[in-house]
Design a protein around this motif. Sequence first.
Motif, PDB file in Angstrom:
ATOM      1  N   SER A 133       0.769  -1.185  -0.024  1.00 18.47           N
ATOM      2  CA  SER A 133      -0.065  -0.115   0.109  1.00 18.47           C
ATOM      3  C   SER A 133       0.792   1.157   0.064  1.00 18.47           C
ATOM      4  O   SER A 133       0.504   2.295  -0.381  1.00 18.47           O
ATOM      5  N   ALA A 134       1.980   1.103   0.489  1.00 17.70           N
ATOM      6  CA  ALA A 134       2.866   2.423   0.524  1.00 17.70           C
ATOM      7  C   ALA A 134       3.862   2.417  -0.811  1.00 17.70           C
ATOM      8  O   ALA A 134       4.567   3.508  -0.797  1.00 17.70           O
ATOM      9  N   ASP A 135       3.500   1.604  -1.775  1.00 19.46           N
ATOM     10  CA  ASP A 135       4.286   1.491  -3.196  1.00 19.46           C
ATOM     11  C   ASP A 135       3.409   2.657  -3.906  1.00 19.46           C
ATOM     12  O   ASP A 135       2.333   2.290  -4.247  1.00 19.46           O
ATOM     13  N   PRO A 136       4.398   3.844  -4.484  1.00 23.26           N
ATOM     14  CA  PRO A 136       3.652   4.803  -5.158  1.00 23.26           C
ATOM     15  C   PRO A 136       2.920   4.287  -6.241  1.00 23.26           C
ATOM     16  O   PRO A 136       1.914   4.725  -7.008  1.00 23.26           O
ATOM     17  N   LYS A 137       3.451   3.030  -6.882  1.00 23.09           N
ATOM     18  CA  LYS A 137       2.791   2.332  -8.018  1.00 23.09           C
ATOM     19  C   LYS A 137       1.341   1.906  -7.620  1.00 23.09           C
ATOM     20  O   LYS A 137       0.597   1.811  -8.686  1.00 23.09           O
ATOM     21  N   ASN A 138       1.134   1.482  -6.615  1.00 23.39           N
ATOM     22  CA  ASN A 138      -0.124   0.957  -6.169  1.00 23.39           C
ATOM     23  C   ASN A 138      -1.135   2.128  -5.619  1.00 23.39           C
ATOM     24  O   ASN A 138      -2.269   1.633  -5.213  1.00 23.39           O
ATOM     25  N   VAL A 139      -0.752   3.147  -5.528  1.00 26.28           N
ATOM     26  CA  VAL A 139      -1.590   4.307  -4.752  1.00 26.28           C
ATOM     27  C   VAL A 139      -2.027   5.308  -5.983  1.00 26.28           C
ATOM     28  O   VAL A 139      -1.400   5.920  -6.765  1.00 26.28           O
ATOM     29  N   ARG A 140      -3.417   4.938  -6.239  1.00 24.35           N
ATOM     30  CA  ARG A 140      -4.483   5.641  -7.177  1.00 24.35           C
ATOM     31  C   ARG A 140      -4.813   6.887  -6.716  1.00 24.35           C
ATOM     32  O   ARG A 140      -5.033   7.907  -7.775  1.00 24.35           O
ATOM     33  N   GLY A 141      -5.151   7.029  -5.679  1.00 29.63           N
ATOM     34  CA  GLY A 141      -5.712   8.420  -5.108  1.00 29.63           C
ATOM     35  C   GLY A 141      -4.877   8.973  -4.253  1.00 29.63           C
ATOM     36  O   GLY A 141      -3.717   9.401  -4.404  1.00 29.63           O
ATOM     37  N   ASP A 142      -5.368   9.743  -3.089  1.00 30.86           N
ATOM     38  CA  ASP A 142      -4.370  10.552  -2.081  1.00 30.86           C
ATOM     39  C   ASP A 142      -3.445   9.700  -1.312  1.00 30.86           C
ATOM     40  O   ASP A 142      -3.802   8.843  -0.404  1.00 30.86           O
ATOM     41  N   SER A 143      -2.077  10.016  -1.538  1.00 27.49           N
ATOM     42  CA  SER A 143      -1.135   9.117  -0.580  1.00 27.49           C
ATOM     43  C   SER A 143      -1.099   9.606   0.677  1.00 27.49           C
ATOM     44  O   SER A 143      -0.798   8.720   1.634  1.00 27.49           O
ATOM     45  N   GLU A 144      -1.377  10.904   1.013  1.00 28.06           N
ATOM     46  CA  GLU A 144      -1.594  11.197   2.506  1.00 28.06           C
ATOM     47  C   GLU A 144      -2.569  10.488   3.226  1.00 28.06           C
ATOM     48  O   GLU A 144      -2.775  10.095   4.438  1.00 28.06           O
ATOM     49  N   LEU A 145      -3.910  10.071   2.560  1.00 33.85           N
ATOM     50  CA  LEU A 145      -5.060   9.542   3.142  1.00 33.85           C
ATOM     51  C   LEU A 145      -4.287   8.128   3.436  1.00 33.85           C
ATOM     52  O   LEU A 145      -4.800   7.368   4.394  1.00 33.85           O
ATOM     53  N   VAL A 146      -3.543   7.473   2.627  1.00 33.29           N
ATOM     54  CA  VAL A 146      -2.738   6.022   2.734  1.00 33.29           C
ATOM     55  C   VAL A 146      -2.164   6.153   4.092  1.00 33.29           C
ATOM     56  O   VAL A 146      -2.206   5.086   4.778  1.00 33.29           O
ATOM     57  N   ARG A 147      -1.450   7.154   4.311  1.00 35.63           N
ATOM     58  CA  ARG A 147      -0.501   7.327   5.235  1.00 35.63           C
ATOM     59  C   ARG A 147      -1.236   7.355   6.621  1.00 35.63           C
ATOM     60  O   ARG A 147      -0.912   6.885   7.611  1.00 35.63           O
ATOM     61  N   LEU A 148      -2.251   8.139   6.673  1.00 31.64           N
ATOM     62  CA  LEU A 148      -2.850   8.450   7.984  1.00 31.64           C
ATOM     63  C   LEU A 148      -4.284   7.639   8.324  1.00 31.64           C
ATOM     64  O   LEU A 148      -4.484   7.527   9.459  1.00 31.64           O
ATOM     65  N   LEU A 149      -4.791   6.989   7.371  1.00 28.41           N
ATOM     66  CA  LEU A 149      -5.931   6.234   7.728  1.00 28.41           C
ATOM     67  C   LEU A 149      -5.609   4.741   7.481  1.00 28.41           C
ATOM     68  O   LEU A 149      -5.077   4.411   6.355  1.00 28.41           O
ATOM     69  N   PRO A 150      -6.248   3.803   8.288  1.00 27.52           N
ATOM     70  CA  PRO A 150      -6.095   2.354   7.879  1.00 27.52           C
ATOM     71  C   PRO A 150      -7.057   1.944   6.692  1.00 27.52           C
ATOM     72  O   PRO A 150      -7.958   2.807   6.421  1.00 27.52           O
ATOM     73  N   GLY A 166      -5.730   4.714  -1.650  1.00 25.64           N
ATOM     74  CA  GLY A 166      -5.974   6.117  -1.455  1.00 25.64           C
ATOM     75  C   GLY A 166      -7.093   6.481  -2.001  1.00 25.64           C
ATOM     76  O   GLY A 166      -7.407   7.854  -1.968  1.00 25.64           O
ATOM     77  N   THR A 167      -7.978   5.720  -2.686  1.00 21.00           N
ATOM     78  CA  THR A 167      -9.301   6.379  -3.207  1.00 21.00           C
ATOM     79  C   THR A 167     -10.442   6.004  -1.856  1.00 21.00           C
ATOM     80  O   THR A 167     -10.033   5.467  -1.054  1.00 21.00           O
ATOM     81  N   VAL A 168     -11.573   6.664  -2.359  1.00 14.26           N
ATOM     82  CA  VAL A 168     -12.766   6.699  -1.299  1.00 14.26           C
ATOM     83  C   VAL A 168     -13.928   6.034  -1.906  1.00 14.26           C
ATOM     84  O   VAL A 168     -14.185   6.479  -3.314  1.00 14.26           O
ATOM     85  N   ARG A 169     -14.509   5.006  -1.337  1.00 17.84           N
ATOM     86  CA  ARG A 169     -15.534   4.410  -2.177  1.00 17.84           C
ATOM     87  C   ARG A 169     -16.787   5.156  -1.471  1.00 17.84           C
ATOM     88  O   ARG A 169     -17.103   4.867  -0.056  1.00 17.84           O
ATOM     89  N   TYR A 170     -17.828   5.675  -2.361  1.00 14.27           N
ATOM     90  CA  TYR A 170     -18.841   6.162  -1.888  1.00 14.27           C
ATOM     91  C   TYR A 170     -20.050   5.564  -2.876  1.00 14.27           C
ATOM     92  O   TYR A 170     -20.021   5.932  -3.918  1.00 14.27           O
ATOM     93  N   ARG A 171     -21.145   4.931  -2.149  1.00 18.80           N
ATOM     94  CA  ARG A 171     -22.127   4.455  -3.053  1.00 18.80           C
ATOM     95  C   ARG A 171     -21.768   3.649  -4.304  1.00 18.80           C
ATOM     96  O   ARG A 171     -22.066   3.838  -5.525  1.00 18.80           O
ATOM     97  N   GLY A 172     -20.752   2.884  -4.015  1.00 21.34           N
ATOM     98  CA  GLY A 172     -20.191   2.024  -5.148  1.00 21.34           C
ATOM     99  C   GLY A 172     -19.385   2.552  -6.089  1.00 21.34           C
ATOM    100  O   GLY A 172     -19.062   1.803  -6.990  1.00 21.34           O
ATOM    101  N   VAL A 173     -18.849   3.813  -6.015  1.00 22.88           N
ATOM    102  CA  VAL A 173     -18.108   4.434  -6.771  1.00 22.88           C
ATOM    103  C   VAL A 173     -16.662   4.635  -6.123  1.00 22.88           C
ATOM    104  O   VAL A 173     -16.868   5.231  -4.982  1.00 22.88           O
TER     105      VAL A 173
END
Length: 245
Positions: free
Chosen positions: A152-169, A191-198
């Motif tokens: 999850s810390a590999d930049p290649k696997n982060v599509r969304g917000d890297s800061e979100l990956v670092r701070l939240l489980p 790093g993405t956020v899932r809301y209502r299936g999206v």
Amino acid sequence: MVQTKAKRPRRLKREALVFAHLERVSKDLLLDHPDIVRELIGRNAGVYALYRKNKLYYVGLASALRNRLTAHGKNRHGNSWDHFSVYLTIRDQHLREIEALLLRITRPPGARQTGKLAQSRDMKRQIMRAIRTKQAKHLSSLFDWRQARDESADPKNVRGDSELVRLLPSGAKLRADYKGKVYRARARRDGTVRYRGVNYESLSQAGKAVVRRAVNGWWLWKIERGKGNWVRLTTIRRAGTPVYK
């Protein structure tokens, strides 16, 4: 022309938690002058402490303080204390939590149980989990030349917000309160956020789907820190300390 200094705005005084107190007085005061004690304490709420030979025996709270002290002179505590202190409070909103804190810190011999912090989360498990993760990575670096990395810390696997990956489980539950309604989402490992299936690439994009306009997602979304205690992610971001499950 004489210039006068502009007056500074007066600071509003904070309401005091304790507005009157009486410390380490003899139990005989209750027996010899009950009318005076009754008049001074009145119907106020507060915290009290009972002592025996200068050692703390018991702490507690009461919404009707004078009645509680009188009762403790007759119940099972009656012969176990000889001095007392009282601290009168204007509001009793946090008295139960204050009592719980005092019981947990002092552990008085007269208390049968420790105080319960109903809305507080014990951080021991979080710390133990963080230590185990840290130790596992350290051992891997000592014995595996490839040094297995957190995917999850590999930049290649982060599509969304890297800061979100670092701070939240991964899988953290998020909540937004808007116009009297509650909206829920989840933080994903990439790093993405899932809301209502999206899956949205940022908190702000997910927030825009809620309010139908541009919005600061870090301010809109909240995470639960303790039972029922939802904190805005701006607070987590400002602190910079990761949240563990």
